[in-house]
Scaffold this motif. Structure first.
Motif, PDB file in Angstrom:
ATOM      1  N   ARG A 151      10.242 -19.013  20.429  1.00 43.70           N
ATOM      2  CA  ARG A 151      10.387 -17.962  21.452  1.00 43.70           C
ATOM      3  C   ARG A 151       9.030 -17.517  21.970  1.00 43.70           C
ATOM      4  N   SER A 152       9.060 -16.829  23.103  1.00 36.75           N
ATOM      5  CA  SER A 152       7.855 -16.145  23.594  1.00 36.75           C
ATOM      6  C   SER A 152       7.533 -15.016  22.618  1.00 36.75           C
ATOM      7  N   ASP A 174      -3.017 -13.271  21.619  1.00 37.79           N
ATOM      8  CA  ASP A 174      -1.625 -13.422  22.067  1.00 37.79           C
ATOM      9  C   ASP A 174      -0.704 -12.520  21.247  1.00 37.79           C
TER      10      ASP A 174
END
Ligand SMILES: Cc1cc2nc3c(=O)[nH]c(=O)nc-3n(C[C@H](O)[C@H](O)[C@H](O)COP(=O)(O)OP(=O)(O)OC[C@H]3O[C@@H](n4cnc5c(N)ncnc54)[C@H](O)[C@@H]3O)c2cc1C
Length: 345
Positions: A275-276, A128
């Motif tokens: 947050r993303s 990620d």
């Protein structure tokens, strides 16, 4: 659980891994060396970095390996004469470490299975988030900034750590032609560094005590090229973030390279909390670029003066060091040290 890969198990990479785990990420650190370790030399961390380690929750465990160094206040000439003397209340001590002990303290905060040694990574891994903390000769810098500048050689530094049985105060001695820095270390040891552009270690053999004695008490001496990197326009691309020397290698003249890597780590983790990944990396970039560019410029300027062989420059430095008012000293260090880390919980 989101997953991050950290490439590089130096001070920056390990701190990033600790901070990311603290906000609930699964982390794997890939380190190319067959075992995790640091070199036999010293370094200091200033209040900005120690506050960042506090924010991660490991400040006190790290502090247990430090000695207080008065290097910031004890400024000397090679004759031994003091231009300034450390004064409690006015000057702020730094935390001085044996590198291997600081690195070991960070390593101890991570479970064994988090770290894979003997893993040289040459392609961006699947995850990620990828944190490229792979040092001044970063493989990943050009994936983030395709026309990134190359690190440039500024001068040379010799460094060593003494055997136990040495009691010193921290101090910084001006050349001309170079500087000699001393920090005390826990266990009655000392670490030192001689920075110079054209000189050799023999030059300091006739400098004030205890400089020659420290050289004799050091079983081995390292010689390093001192490099820095022109400021990059960004530290992020897609899901990859450059961190530490990979992003902003600076000369050691302010003792801020590792400090800035530690600030990076905490800022990145704090941005990711709510947050993303994309949004967090944009925040990381916005916060870290101006600060680290400032440190690069300040360190480079100080280094140019510190290793100058010009007698005129040396005379001006010596005179201004003696005359500069306390408020001006405080103002310049406050820009570096009065940094408040974002919260991680
Ligand atoms: C003489 C000197 C004195 C200094 N004094 C101070 C000081 O007093 N205070 C201070 O704050 N800073 C100081 N610094 C700066 C500080 O040492 C660095 O800024 C800091 O160590 C950088 O840490 P890092 O984790 O970013 O990089 P590094 O410590 O270089 O770690 C990078 C790691 O990545 C690994 N790696 C590289 N490529 C790959 C790959 N492709 N795959 C897997 N692993 C990889 C490397 O093996 C290494 O372990 C000094 C520097 C020098 C040279």
């Amino acid at each position: 659980m989101p997953e991050a890969v950290v490439v590089g198990g130096g001070i920056g990479g390990l701190t990033a891994a600790i901070a990311l785990r603290k906000i609930g990420w699964a982390v794997t650190v890939f380190e190319q060396a067959p075992e995790l370790r640091e070199v036999g030399a010293g370094l200091s961390l200033a209040a900005n970095a120690m506050r960042a380690l506090d924010a991660v929750g490991i400040g006190d465990r790290v502090r247990a390996h430090a000695a207080a160094s008065q290097v910031t206040g004890n400024l000397r000439l090679k004759s031994g004469k003091y231009l300034r003397r450390f004064r409690e209340g006015r000057d702020v001590a730094l935390a001085a470490f044996h590198r291997a002990e600081l690195h070991g303290a960070l390593r101890a905060e991570l479970p064994e299975e988090c770290i894979e040694t003997g893993r040289h990574i040459s392609e961006i891994p699947e995850a990620d988030l990828v944190v490229a903390a792979d040092g001044v000769h970063s493989t990943f810098r050009e994936s983030v900034v395709p026309d990134a500048p190359r690190p440039a050689r500024r001068y040379v530094a010799w460094r060593g750590v003494t055997e136990p049985g040495v009691k010193v105060d921290g101090s910084f001695t001006f050349g001309p032609g170079g500087y000699f820095m001393i920090h005390p270390l826990p266990g009655e040891r000392a670490c030192w560094a001689y920075g110079t552009r054209t000189g050799t270690l023999d030059d300091v053999r006739d400098w004030h005590a205890p400089i020659p004695e420290l050289l004799d008490a050091s079983p081995s001496v390292l010689r390093n090229e001192i490099l820095d990197l022109d400021p990059l326009p960004t530290y992020v691309r897609d899901n990859v973030a450059l961190l530490g020397d990979a992003a902003h290698a600076v000369t050691p003249d302010l003792g801020q390279g590792a400090c800035q890597a530690i600030e990076d780590a905490v800022t990145l983790a704090a941005a990711l909390r709510t947050r993303s990944v994309r949004a967090a990396l944009a925040v990381y970039d916005r916060e870290r670029l101006p600060r680290t560019h400032l440190v690069t410029r300040m360190a480079r300027r100080k280094g140019q003066v510190g290793v100058s062989s010009s007698r005129l420059v040396f005379g001006l430095v010596a005179a201004s060091t003696r005359l500069v008012p306390d408020t001006a000293v405080r103002r310049s260090t406050a820009r570096l040290w009065d940094w408040t880390p974002p919260r991680l919980s």
